[in-house]
Design a protein around this motif. Structure first.
Motif, PDB file in Angstrom:
ATOM      1  N   VAL A  89       0.874  -1.171   0.000  1.00 36.80           N
ATOM      2  CA  VAL A  89       0.000   0.000   0.000  1.00 36.80           C
ATOM      3  C   VAL A  89       0.912   1.222   0.000  1.00 36.80           C
ATOM      4  O   VAL A  89       1.776   1.357   0.865  1.00 36.80           O
ATOM      5  N   LEU A  90       0.711   2.084  -0.988  1.00 33.73           N
ATOM      6  CA  LEU A  90       1.591   3.233  -1.193  1.00 33.73           C
ATOM      7  C   LEU A  90       0.811   4.537  -1.155  1.00 33.73           C
ATOM      8  O   LEU A  90      -0.316   4.608  -1.648  1.00 33.73           O
ATOM      9  N   LEU A  91       1.426   5.554  -0.577  1.00 31.78           N
ATOM     10  CA  LEU A  91       0.883   6.913  -0.632  1.00 31.78           C
ATOM     11  C   LEU A  91       1.664   7.682  -1.687  1.00 31.78           C
ATOM     12  O   LEU A  91       2.885   7.546  -1.786  1.00 31.78           O
ATOM     13  N   LEU A  92       0.944   8.486  -2.472  1.00 30.06           N
ATOM     14  CA  LEU A  92       1.565   9.294  -3.519  1.00 30.06           C
ATOM     15  C   LEU A  92       1.560  10.752  -3.104  1.00 30.06           C
ATOM     16  O   LEU A  92       0.583  11.252  -2.539  1.00 30.06           O
ATOM     17  N   ASN A  93       2.635  11.436  -3.412  1.00 30.81           N
ATOM     18  CA  ASN A  93       2.773  12.841  -3.036  1.00 30.81           C
ATOM     19  C   ASN A  93       1.883  13.734  -3.900  1.00 30.81           C
ATOM     20  O   ASN A  93       1.626  13.447  -5.065  1.00 30.81           O
ATOM     21  N   MET A 111       5.855  10.094   5.985  1.00 30.21           N
ATOM     22  CA  MET A 111       5.307  11.295   5.352  1.00 30.21           C
ATOM     23  C   MET A 111       6.416  12.102   4.678  1.00 30.21           C
ATOM     24  O   MET A 111       6.272  12.566   3.542  1.00 30.21           O
ATOM     25  N   LEU A 112       7.546  12.265   5.349  1.00 31.05           N
ATOM     26  CA  LEU A 112       8.667  13.005   4.765  1.00 31.05           C
ATOM     27  C   LEU A 112       9.238  12.281   3.544  1.00 31.05           C
ATOM     28  O   LEU A 112       9.624  12.910   2.559  1.00 31.05           O
ATOM     29  N   HIS A 113       9.262  10.960   3.619  1.00 32.54           N
ATOM     30  CA  HIS A 113       9.721  10.171   2.472  1.00 32.54           C
ATOM     31  C   HIS A 113       8.796  10.393   1.272  1.00 32.54           C
ATOM     32  O   HIS A 113       9.262  10.586   0.146  1.00 32.54           O
TER      33      HIS A 113
END
Length: 117
Positions: A40-44, A72-74
């Motif tokens: 599961v990935l979050l995209l900026n 979050m910083l990553h």
């Protein structure tokens, strides 16, 4: 005259012509396949507040404040960040939860899942 119960041939679990009981014993080995895993990935994006992303990571992915801040910083610096690895159903649910909460707060945050190799 017909014999009502003729002797069973050897090998089928009955009694053979020699009067010896034959029984077959078979064991079936069940090998369960491990379920496929999904990342599961979050995209900026340039609009979702960093604090909201940290909240998402704490709430849906059981991350500590420190872990959530690091992820979050990553995401902010690299464009994408790993939230966790789950079975298909769990990953699908987590993606839906993130997208639903982001939509309700009018944030364009994107969360996706991809098969883990």
């Amino acid at each position: 005259m017909n014999d009502p119960d003729p002797p069973a041939p050897p090998g089928d679990g009955g009694t053979g012509d020699d009067g010896i009981e034959y029984g077959l014993s078979t064991q079936t080995r069940v090998r369960t396949k491990k379920p496929s895993l999904y990342r599961v990935l979050l995209l900026n994006d340039d609009y979702t507040p960093m604090e909201f992303v940290v909240f998402i990571l704490e709430r849906f992915f059981n991350r500590s404040r420190e872990q959530a801040t690091r992820i979050m910083l990553h995401v902010h610096q690299k464009g994408v960040g790993l939230c966790g690895v789950y079975t298909y159903e769990v990953a699908e649910t987590k993606v839906a939860q993130v997208l639903d909460l982001a939509k309700r707060h009018e944030h364009p945050l994107q969360c996706v899942m991809e098969k883990d190799d």
